[in-house]
Write a protein that holds these residues in place. Structure first.
Motif, PDB file in Angstrom:
ATOM      1  N   TRP A 177     -28.228  21.341  56.720  1.00 28.69           N
ATOM      2  CA  TRP A 177     -29.077  22.317  57.381  1.00 28.69           C
ATOM      3  C   TRP A 177     -29.473  21.756  58.752  1.00 28.69           C
ATOM      4  CZ3 TRP A 177     -30.162  27.228  55.949  1.00 28.69           C
ATOM      5  CH2 TRP A 177     -29.943  27.591  54.610  1.00 28.69           C
ATOM      6  N   PHE A 178     -29.409  22.631  59.736  1.00 24.97           N
ATOM      7  CA  PHE A 178     -29.802  22.302  61.095  1.00 24.97           C
ATOM      8  C   PHE A 178     -30.724  23.407  61.598  1.00 24.97           C
ATOM      9  CE2 PHE A 178     -26.728  18.932  62.229  1.00 24.97           C
ATOM     10  CZ  PHE A 178     -25.874  19.008  61.138  1.00 24.97           C
ATOM     11  N   ARG A 179     -31.372  23.140  62.707  1.00 27.74           N
ATOM     12  CA  ARG A 179     -32.160  24.185  63.354  1.00 27.74           C
ATOM     13  C   ARG A 179     -32.070  24.028  64.866  1.00 27.74           C
ATOM     14  NH1 ARG A 179     -38.244  22.134  61.639  1.00 27.74           N
ATOM     15  NH2 ARG A 179     -38.343  20.329  63.056  1.00 27.74           N
ATOM     16  N   LEU A 182     -31.484  18.500  60.025  1.00 27.22           N
ATOM     17  CA  LEU A 182     -32.637  18.515  59.138  1.00 27.22           C
ATOM     18  C   LEU A 182     -32.361  17.799  57.824  1.00 27.22           C
ATOM     19  CD1 LEU A 182     -33.774  22.227  59.511  1.00 27.22           C
ATOM     20  CD2 LEU A 182     -34.676  20.212  60.699  1.00 27.22           C
ATOM     21  N   SER A 183     -31.254  18.157  57.187  1.00 29.88           N
ATOM     22  CA  SER A 183     -31.009  17.639  55.853  1.00 29.88           C
ATOM     23  C   SER A 183     -29.533  17.795  55.504  1.00 29.88           C
ATOM     24  CB  SER A 183     -31.869  18.400  54.836  1.00 29.88           C
ATOM     25  OG  SER A 183     -31.709  17.870  53.546  1.00 29.88           O
ATOM     26  N   ASP A 215     -30.310  13.567  52.203  1.00 30.90           N
ATOM     27  CA  ASP A 215     -30.828  12.841  53.357  1.00 30.90           C
ATOM     28  C   ASP A 215     -31.662  13.821  54.181  1.00 30.90           C
ATOM     29  OD1 ASP A 215     -29.358  11.106  56.212  1.00 30.90           O
ATOM     30  OD2 ASP A 215     -31.230  10.762  55.134  1.00 30.90           O
ATOM     31  N   TYR A 216     -32.706  13.293  54.827  1.00 26.49           N
ATOM     32  CA  TYR A 216     -33.602  14.155  55.597  1.00 26.49           C
ATOM     33  C   TYR A 216     -33.953  13.517  56.936  1.00 26.49           C
ATOM     34  CZ  TYR A 216     -34.306  16.423  51.090  1.00 26.49           C
ATOM     35  OH  TYR A 216     -34.106  17.070  49.900  1.00 26.49           O
ATOM     36  N   ALA A 217     -34.154  14.377  57.914  1.00 24.92           N
ATOM     37  CA  ALA A 217     -34.708  13.910  59.179  1.00 24.92           C
ATOM     38  C   ALA A 217     -36.173  13.537  58.966  1.00 24.92           C
ATOM     39  CB  ALA A 217     -34.588  14.999  60.240  1.00 24.92           C
ATOM     40  N   ASP A 218     -36.650  12.599  59.756  1.00 24.02           N
ATOM     41  CA  ASP A 218     -38.047  12.172  59.614  1.00 24.02           C
ATOM     42  C   ASP A 218     -39.019  13.331  59.814  1.00 24.02           C
ATOM     43  OD1 ASP A 218     -37.588   8.881  61.138  1.00 24.02           O
ATOM     44  OD2 ASP A 218     -37.273   9.591  59.095  1.00 24.02           O
ATOM     45  N   SER A 219     -38.637  14.279  60.658  1.00 24.76           N
ATOM     46  CA  SER A 219     -39.524  15.386  60.980  1.00 24.76           C
ATOM     47  C   SER A 219     -39.799  16.305  59.797  1.00 24.76           C
ATOM     48  CB  SER A 219     -38.942  16.202  62.142  1.00 24.76           C
ATOM     49  OG  SER A 219     -37.660  16.708  61.810  1.00 24.76           O
ATOM     50  N   VAL A 220     -38.938  16.270  58.776  1.00 20.16           N
ATOM     51  CA  VAL A 220     -39.099  17.172  57.639  1.00 20.16           C
ATOM     52  C   VAL A 220     -39.212  16.435  56.306  1.00 20.16           C
ATOM     53  CG1 VAL A 220     -37.861  18.976  58.870  1.00 20.16           C
ATOM     54  CG2 VAL A 220     -36.631  17.536  57.212  1.00 20.16           C
ATOM     55  N   LYS A 221     -39.051  15.136  56.333  1.00 20.91           N
ATOM     56  CA  LYS A 221     -39.084  14.357  55.094  1.00 20.91           C
ATOM     57  C   LYS A 221     -40.429  14.538  54.403  1.00 20.91           C
ATOM     58  CE  LYS A 221     -36.813  10.650  55.483  1.00 20.91           C
ATOM     59  NZ  LYS A 221     -36.379   9.288  55.899  1.00 20.91           N
ATOM     60  N   GLY A 222     -40.370  14.805  53.109  1.00 17.26           N
ATOM     61  CA  GLY A 222     -41.581  15.028  52.341  1.00 17.26           C
ATOM     62  C   GLY A 222     -42.051  16.464  52.330  1.00 17.26           C
ATOM     63  N   ARG A 223     -41.498  17.279  53.210  1.00 18.40           N
ATOM     64  CA  ARG A 223     -41.883  18.701  53.270  1.00 18.40           C
ATOM     65  C   ARG A 223     -40.731  19.621  52.863  1.00 18.40           C
ATOM     66  NH1 ARG A 223     -43.170  21.065  58.020  1.00 18.40           N
ATOM     67  NH2 ARG A 223     -41.819  19.714  59.276  1.00 18.40           N
ATOM     68  N   TYR A 272     -32.452  28.641  61.900  1.00 15.22           N
ATOM     69  CA  TYR A 272     -31.964  27.664  60.930  1.00 15.22           C
ATOM     70  C   TYR A 272     -30.533  27.996  60.523  1.00 15.22           C
ATOM     71  CZ  TYR A 272     -36.555  25.552  60.447  1.00 15.22           C
ATOM     72  OH  TYR A 272     -37.727  24.882  60.694  1.00 15.22           O
ATOM     73  N   TYR A 273     -29.692  26.960  60.493  1.00 15.26           N
ATOM     74  CA  TYR A 273     -28.278  27.119  60.181  1.00 15.26           C
ATOM     75  C   TYR A 273     -27.882  26.235  59.004  1.00 15.26           C
ATOM     76  CZ  TYR A 273     -28.035  28.960  64.962  1.00 15.26           C
ATOM     77  OH  TYR A 273     -28.223  29.688  66.113  1.00 15.26           O
ATOM     78  N   CYS A 274     -27.034  26.761  58.152  1.00 15.83           N
ATOM     79  CA  CYS A 274     -26.366  25.920  57.167  1.00 15.83           C
ATOM     80  C   CYS A 274     -24.952  25.649  57.658  1.00 15.83           C
ATOM     81  CB  CYS A 274     -26.351  26.560  55.786  1.00 15.83           C
ATOM     82  SG  CYS A 274     -25.546  28.175  55.680  1.00 15.83           S
ATOM     83  N   ALA A 275     -24.406  24.539  57.222  1.00 14.92           N
ATOM     84  CA  ALA A 275     -23.089  24.138  57.686  1.00 14.92           C
ATOM     85  C   ALA A 275     -22.391  23.310  56.622  1.00 14.92           C
ATOM     86  CB  ALA A 275     -23.206  23.339  58.986  1.00 14.92           C
ATOM     87  N   ALA A 276     -21.068  23.288  56.701  1.00 19.85           N
ATOM     88  CA  ALA A 276     -20.245  22.572  55.725  1.00 19.85           C
ATOM     89  C   ALA A 276     -19.373  21.546  56.435  1.00 19.85           C
ATOM     90  CB  ALA A 276     -19.363  23.550  54.953  1.00 19.85           C
ATOM     91  N   ALA A 277     -19.256  20.380  55.813  1.00 21.59           N
ATOM     92  CA  ALA A 277     -18.481  19.297  56.412  1.00 21.59           C
ATOM     93  C   ALA A 277     -17.663  18.570  55.359  1.00 21.59           C
ATOM     94  CB  ALA A 277     -19.407  18.299  57.102  1.00 21.59           C
TER      95      ALA A 277
END
Length: 121
Positions: free
Chosen positions: A35-37, A47-48, A58-66, A93-98
């Motif tokens: 997920w990105f934004r 984001l995650s 895995d999470y970005a620090d900006s959203v970790k815990g939330r 907000y975008y979802c993506a596949a890799a």
């Protein structure tokens, strides 16, 4: 793989939203998902992410815990549960596949169309 994100909307600060990402294609379960934004005037932000098996996140620090990412491979779905939302979370907000385990947008092969999240103060 085709992706369609949904679940965005307008919410007050401190509220919650759950974003959904519906995937089509038989190979969805073999992709790591992220997920990105992107806010106006800003670069796309990671984001995650979640492994194709669901075994790692895995999470970005900006959203970790939330925020919490999850997936349901049986139904080709990925979710992002967002709690304790803040006005600075306002973005598309975008979802993506890799195929690779990455937090870089350039490594993602497929993208959903985005869903707007607006958090009012």
């Amino acid at each position: 793989v085709q992706l369609q994100a949904s679940g965005g909307g307008l919410v007050q600060a401190g509220g919650s939203l759950r974003l959904s990402c519906a995937a089509s294609g038989r190979t969805f379960s073999s992709y790591d998902m992220g997920w990105f934004r992107q806010a106006p005037g800003k670069e796309r932000e990671f984001l995650s992410r979640i492994r194709w098996t669901g075994s790692a996140t895995d999470y970005a620090d900006s959203v970790k815990g939330r925020f919490t990412i999850s997936r349901d491979n049986a139904n080709n779905m990925v979710y992002l549960q967002m709690n304790s939302l803040k006005p600075e979370d306002t973005a598309v907000y975008y979802c993506a596949a890799a195929r690779t385990w990455s937090l870089w947008a350039r490594d993602y092969d497929y993208w959903g169309q985005g869903t707007q999240v607006t958090v009012s103060s």
